[in-house]
Design an enzyme around this catalytic site. Structure first.
Site, PDB file in Angstrom:
ATOM      1  N   GLY A  48      16.528 -12.303   1.124  1.00 63.28           N
ATOM      2  CA  GLY A  48      15.722 -11.489   0.234  1.00 63.28           C
ATOM      3  C   GLY A  48      14.309 -12.038   0.210  1.00 63.28           C
ATOM      4  O   GLY A  48      14.094 -13.218   0.503  1.00 63.28           O
ATOM      5  N   GLN A  53       6.007 -13.545  -3.322  1.00 58.48           N
ATOM      6  CA  GLN A  53       6.184 -14.671  -2.397  1.00 58.48           C
ATOM      7  C   GLN A  53       5.247 -14.601  -1.197  1.00 58.48           C
ATOM      8  O   GLN A  53       5.085 -15.586  -0.480  1.00 58.48           O
ATOM      9  CB  GLN A  53       7.632 -14.721  -1.886  1.00 58.48           C
ATOM     10  CG  GLN A  53       8.623 -15.132  -2.959  1.00 58.48           C
ATOM     11  CD  GLN A  53      10.008 -15.241  -2.374  1.00 58.48           C
ATOM     12  OE1 GLN A  53      10.712 -14.243  -2.280  1.00 58.48           O
ATOM     13  NE2 GLN A  53      10.394 -16.430  -1.959  1.00 58.48           N
ATOM     14  N   CYS A  96      15.482 -20.916  -1.732  1.00 51.84           N
ATOM     15  CA  CYS A  96      14.383 -19.955  -1.810  1.00 51.84           C
ATOM     16  C   CYS A  96      13.361 -20.300  -0.734  1.00 51.84           C
ATOM     17  O   CYS A  96      13.054 -21.477  -0.537  1.00 51.84           O
ATOM     18  CB  CYS A  96      13.744 -20.049  -3.198  1.00 51.84           C
ATOM     19  SG  CYS A  96      12.364 -18.925  -3.442  1.00 51.84           S
ATOM     20  N   LEU A  97      12.853 -19.285  -0.052  1.00 53.28           N
ATOM     21  CA  LEU A  97      11.849 -19.532   0.996  1.00 53.28           C
ATOM     22  C   LEU A  97      10.605 -20.209   0.428  1.00 53.28           C
ATOM     23  O   LEU A  97       9.888 -20.892   1.146  1.00 53.28           O
ATOM     24  CB  LEU A  97      11.460 -18.222   1.691  1.00 53.28           C
ATOM     25  CG  LEU A  97      12.535 -17.558   2.551  1.00 53.28           C
ATOM     26  CD1 LEU A  97      12.024 -16.235   3.110  1.00 53.28           C
ATOM     27  CD2 LEU A  97      12.988 -18.468   3.686  1.00 53.28           C
ATOM     28  N   HIS A 138      18.003 -13.144  -8.304  1.00 49.20           N
ATOM     29  CA  HIS A 138      17.020 -14.130  -7.822  1.00 49.20           C
ATOM     30  C   HIS A 138      15.696 -13.439  -7.477  1.00 49.20           C
ATOM     31  O   HIS A 138      14.630 -13.893  -7.902  1.00 49.20           O
ATOM     32  CB  HIS A 138      17.621 -14.848  -6.589  1.00 49.20           C
ATOM     33  CG  HIS A 138      16.712 -15.825  -5.917  1.00 49.20           C
ATOM     34  ND1 HIS A 138      17.010 -17.161  -5.794  1.00 49.20           N
ATOM     35  CD2 HIS A 138      15.512 -15.647  -5.306  1.00 49.20           C
ATOM     36  CE1 HIS A 138      16.013 -17.771  -5.152  1.00 49.20           C
ATOM     37  NE2 HIS A 138      15.098 -16.871  -4.836  1.00 49.20           N
ATOM     38  N   GLU A 139      15.782 -12.338  -6.717  1.00 51.17           N
ATOM     39  CA  GLU A 139      14.556 -11.635  -6.314  1.00 51.17           C
ATOM     40  C   GLU A 139      13.870 -10.984  -7.520  1.00 51.17           C
ATOM     41  O   GLU A 139      12.651 -10.994  -7.627  1.00 51.17           O
ATOM     42  CB  GLU A 139      14.851 -10.587  -5.232  1.00 51.17           C
ATOM     43  CG  GLU A 139      15.430 -11.152  -3.940  1.00 51.17           C
ATOM     44  CD  GLU A 139      14.633 -12.306  -3.347  1.00 51.17           C
ATOM     45  OE1 GLU A 139      13.405 -12.349  -3.505  1.00 51.17           O
ATOM     46  OE2 GLU A 139      15.262 -13.190  -2.744  1.00 51.17           O
TER      47      GLU A 139
HETATM   48 NI    NI Z   1      13.229 -16.882  -3.863  1.00 53.41          NI
END
Ligand code: NI
Length: 189
Positions: A48, A53, A96-97, A138-139
């Site tokens: 995601g 982000q 998470c990225l 999360h997103e």
């Molecule tokens: Ni994330």
């Protein structure tokens, strides 16, 4: 047009802790951005990715919870999402990225109903559970400037604080982190 891979903002970037704005309308510029968001998610091996982000404070995220298993792209785009129903407890290890090198279990709702608009500006509703519900929660959090580490207890927060400190120190004003550190950290995991 070929979509672009956008740089992913890393912890320390202020964009990640800001609240994203409601999307008023869909247009070509936004559709191009959404294509870039999807491309970036696949290239970075994310399940995601939320607009903030990549530095865009709009209430948009994309997920694909099947790709890792099926290798077939089936992205779902959420614009102006709302979680309208939630219940149960589901505990799952998240990453998470924007937080490279950090993986911790988080307590989430087990079942959720989410309403949103798609790229065609049509309303849709999804009732999901377990892992898919985790990814969406999360997103969704990203759109409110909330990261998964914000859900951790004191003990876990203390445990990850050296990594957070280092990420913050090495993230520049564009939210970009030095690659050496990321590679080094991946190896450690
Ligand atoms: Ni994330």
């Amino acid at each position: 047009m070929k979509p672009n891979v956008l740089p992913v903002r890393i912890y320390g970037d202020e964009t990640l802790i800001k609240i994203s704005e409601h999307v008023e309308e869909i247009n070509d510029e936004l559709l191009e951005f959404i294509a870039d968001l999807k491309e970036t998610m696949y290239i970075k091996d994310g399940v995601g990715l939320a607009a903030p982000q990549v530095g865009v404070l709009k209430r948009i995220f994309v997920i694909d919870t099947e790709f890792a298993r099926t290798n077939k792209k089936n992205p779902i785009v959420f614009i102006n999402p709302e979680i309208t129903q939630k219940d149960g407890i589901f505990i799952y290890e998240e990453g998470c990225l924007s937080l490279p090198g950090i993986f911790e279990t988080v307590r989430r709702f087990e079942n959720i109903t989410v309403k949103a608009k798609n790229e065609k500006w049509q309303d849709f509703e999804m009732k999901v559970s377990d892992y898919v519900a985790v990814v969406i929660q999360h997103e969704f959090d990203h759109l409110n400037g909330v990261l998964f580490i914000d859900h951790l207890n004191r003990f876990k927060k203390i445990k990850i604080s050296p990594i957070l400190k280092r990420l913050k120190m090495t993230t520049d004003s564009e939210g970009i982190n030095v690659d050496e550190y990321l590679i080094d950290n991946r190896r450690k995991r």
